[in-house]
Design an enzyme around this catalytic site. Structure first.
Site, mmCIF file in Angstrom:
data_model
loop_
_atom_site.group_PDB
_atom_site.id
_atom_site.type_symbol
_atom_site.label_atom_id
_atom_site.label_comp_id
_atom_site.label_asym_id
_atom_site.label_seq_id
_atom_site.Cartn_x
_atom_site.Cartn_y
_atom_site.Cartn_z
ATOM 1 N N GLY A 74 64.302 -33.031 -9.736
ATOM 2 C CA GLY A 74 65.429 -32.699 -8.848
ATOM 3 C C GLY A 74 66.459 -33.812 -8.839
ATOM 4 O O GLY A 74 66.290 -34.846 -9.493
ATOM 5 N N ILE B 18 62.151 -27.467 -1.178
ATOM 6 C CA ILE B 18 63.003 -26.311 -1.493
ATOM 7 C C ILE B 18 63.752 -25.874 -0.240
ATOM 8 O O ILE B 18 63.376 -26.251 0.877
ATOM 9 C CB ILE B 18 62.171 -25.114 -2.013
ATOM 10 C CG1 ILE B 18 61.095 -24.693 -0.980
ATOM 11 C CG2 ILE B 18 61.520 -25.440 -3.356
ATOM 12 C CD1 ILE B 18 60.456 -23.346 -1.284
ATOM 13 N N ASP C 299 67.653 -20.843 2.736
ATOM 14 C CA ASP C 299 68.539 -20.811 3.895
ATOM 15 C C ASP C 299 68.946 -19.387 4.286
ATOM 16 O O ASP C 299 69.368 -18.596 3.449
ATOM 17 C CB ASP C 299 69.822 -21.606 3.607
ATOM 18 C CG ASP C 299 69.578 -23.091 3.413
ATOM 19 O OD1 ASP C 299 68.421 -23.531 3.576
ATOM 20 O OD2 ASP C 299 70.553 -23.808 3.119
ATOM 21 N N TYR D 181 63.514 -24.971 7.106
ATOM 22 C CA TYR D 181 63.661 -26.295 6.464
ATOM 23 C C TYR D 181 63.684 -27.404 7.521
ATOM 24 O O TYR D 181 63.021 -28.442 7.373
ATOM 25 C CB TYR D 181 64.963 -26.277 5.663
ATOM 26 C CG TYR D 181 65.255 -27.484 4.813
ATOM 27 C CD1 TYR D 181 64.780 -27.578 3.507
ATOM 28 C CD2 TYR D 181 66.068 -28.508 5.285
ATOM 29 C CE1 TYR D 181 65.090 -28.669 2.705
ATOM 30 C CE2 TYR D 181 66.385 -29.601 4.499
ATOM 31 C CZ TYR D 181 65.889 -29.677 3.205
ATOM 32 O OH TYR D 181 66.214 -30.760 2.413
ATOM 33 N N GLY E 4 71.230 -37.521 4.034
ATOM 34 C CA GLY E 4 72.198 -36.528 4.478
ATOM 35 C C GLY E 4 72.524 -35.627 3.307
ATOM 36 O O GLY E 4 71.712 -35.445 2.398
#
Ligand code: CAA
Length: 248
Positions: free
Chosen positions: A14, A93, A96, A155, A186
């Protein structure tokens, strides 16, 4: 003299994981980088694309959400390595959607990959570190686990759970010389963030006091600090790297 240090990085391919691997390699660590099983070719291509293949890096197929597989694969890997100095729990992961529309599967997938994986991956590594009498565990949480984010009930819950896990394990690890911390990035310039709808991302950026996304180097640098010589007196802490988006 102590030999070469070894770090295990989950979700290595990632955006943040890649930079974490690169920085540990440049510090002379041996890196064990996990990727999803069945993605061996992509993992090899990733090494080549990121120009990491010349480094001391091993690929390890590991589905962090599969408890039984993780126990088997990791116990064998730890036997082979003989020691482990740093664990970076980075695999994560997003699924959303607003809570009203969230399916049980979207909840479960995020919990399994982002939170349950912490139990499966960390336990064998932690036990080995306790035997050694040293080790650093760094969990990649998120600003959204601290502040809560619209569209991320799953999440945010998992990332907040990582922080409780971090503090409790730090309390248990201290007597064995094992430090456990979290980094809470962030919004960072990674594919996970650039996948957010443009108008939504623009409105998020407008709320960040530093008015930009973090670079992956800025996040990986925090991980390296916690793993390194100067991070030895920090444990149970959550280090925010969020451009001022949330000040605790
Ligand atoms: N606070 C309050 N209201 C909000 C809001 C917020 N933060 N965001 C959106 N809304 C409101 C909108 O204004 C809109 O209101 P109206 O209906 O009155 O116009 C309503 O909620 C619906 O918003 P959307 O049009 O965005 O709804 P959608 O269903 O199309 O999309 C969503 C929902 C997928 C959750 C989308 O809002 C989204 O992608 N949000 C961003 C989520 C996010 O930040 N994800 C981070 C991913 S990166 C990551 O996770 C890494 C990390 O650790 C930081």
């Amino acid at each position: 003299m102590k030999g070469q240090k070894i770090v295990l990085v989950t979700g290595a391919a990632g955006g943040i994981g890649t930079e974490v691997c690169r920085m540990f390699l440049s510090e002379g660590y041996k890196v064990v980088a996990t990727h999803r099983p069945g993605k061996e070719e992509q993992a090899k291509n990733w090494l080549a694309q990121e120009k990491l293949e010349s480094g001391d890096i091993q690929l390890l197929a590991l589905d962090v959400s599969d408890h039984k597989a993780v126990s088997e694969v990791l116990s064998e890997k730890l036997r082979e390595l003989g020691q482990i100095d740093v664990l970076v729990n980075n695999a994560g992961i997003t699924r959303d959607t607003t809570f009203k529309k969230m399916s049980w599967e979207q909840w479960q997938e995020v919990m399994e990959t982002n939170l349950n994986s912490l139990f499966s991956v960390t336990q064998p590594v932690f036990n080995q570190m306790c035997e050694q009498g040293s080790g650093r565990i760094i969990n990649i949480s998120s600003v959204n686990g601290l502040k809560g984010q619209y569209g991320q009930v799953n999440y945010s819950a998992a990332k907040a759970g990582m922080i409780g896990f971090t503090k409790a394990l730090a309390a248990e690890g201290a007597r064995f010389g094992v430090c456990v911390n979290a980094v809470a990035p962030g919004y960072t310039a990674t594919p996970m963030v650039t996948a957010i709808r443009e108008d939504v991302l623009d409105s998020i950026k407008a709320t960040i006091p530093l008015k930009r996304l973090a670079t992956t180097e800025e996040v990986a640098g925090a991980v390296l600090y916690l793993a390194g010589e100067h991070g030895g007196y920090v444990t149970g802490e959550t280090l925010s790297v969020n451009g001022g988006l949330y000040m605790q």
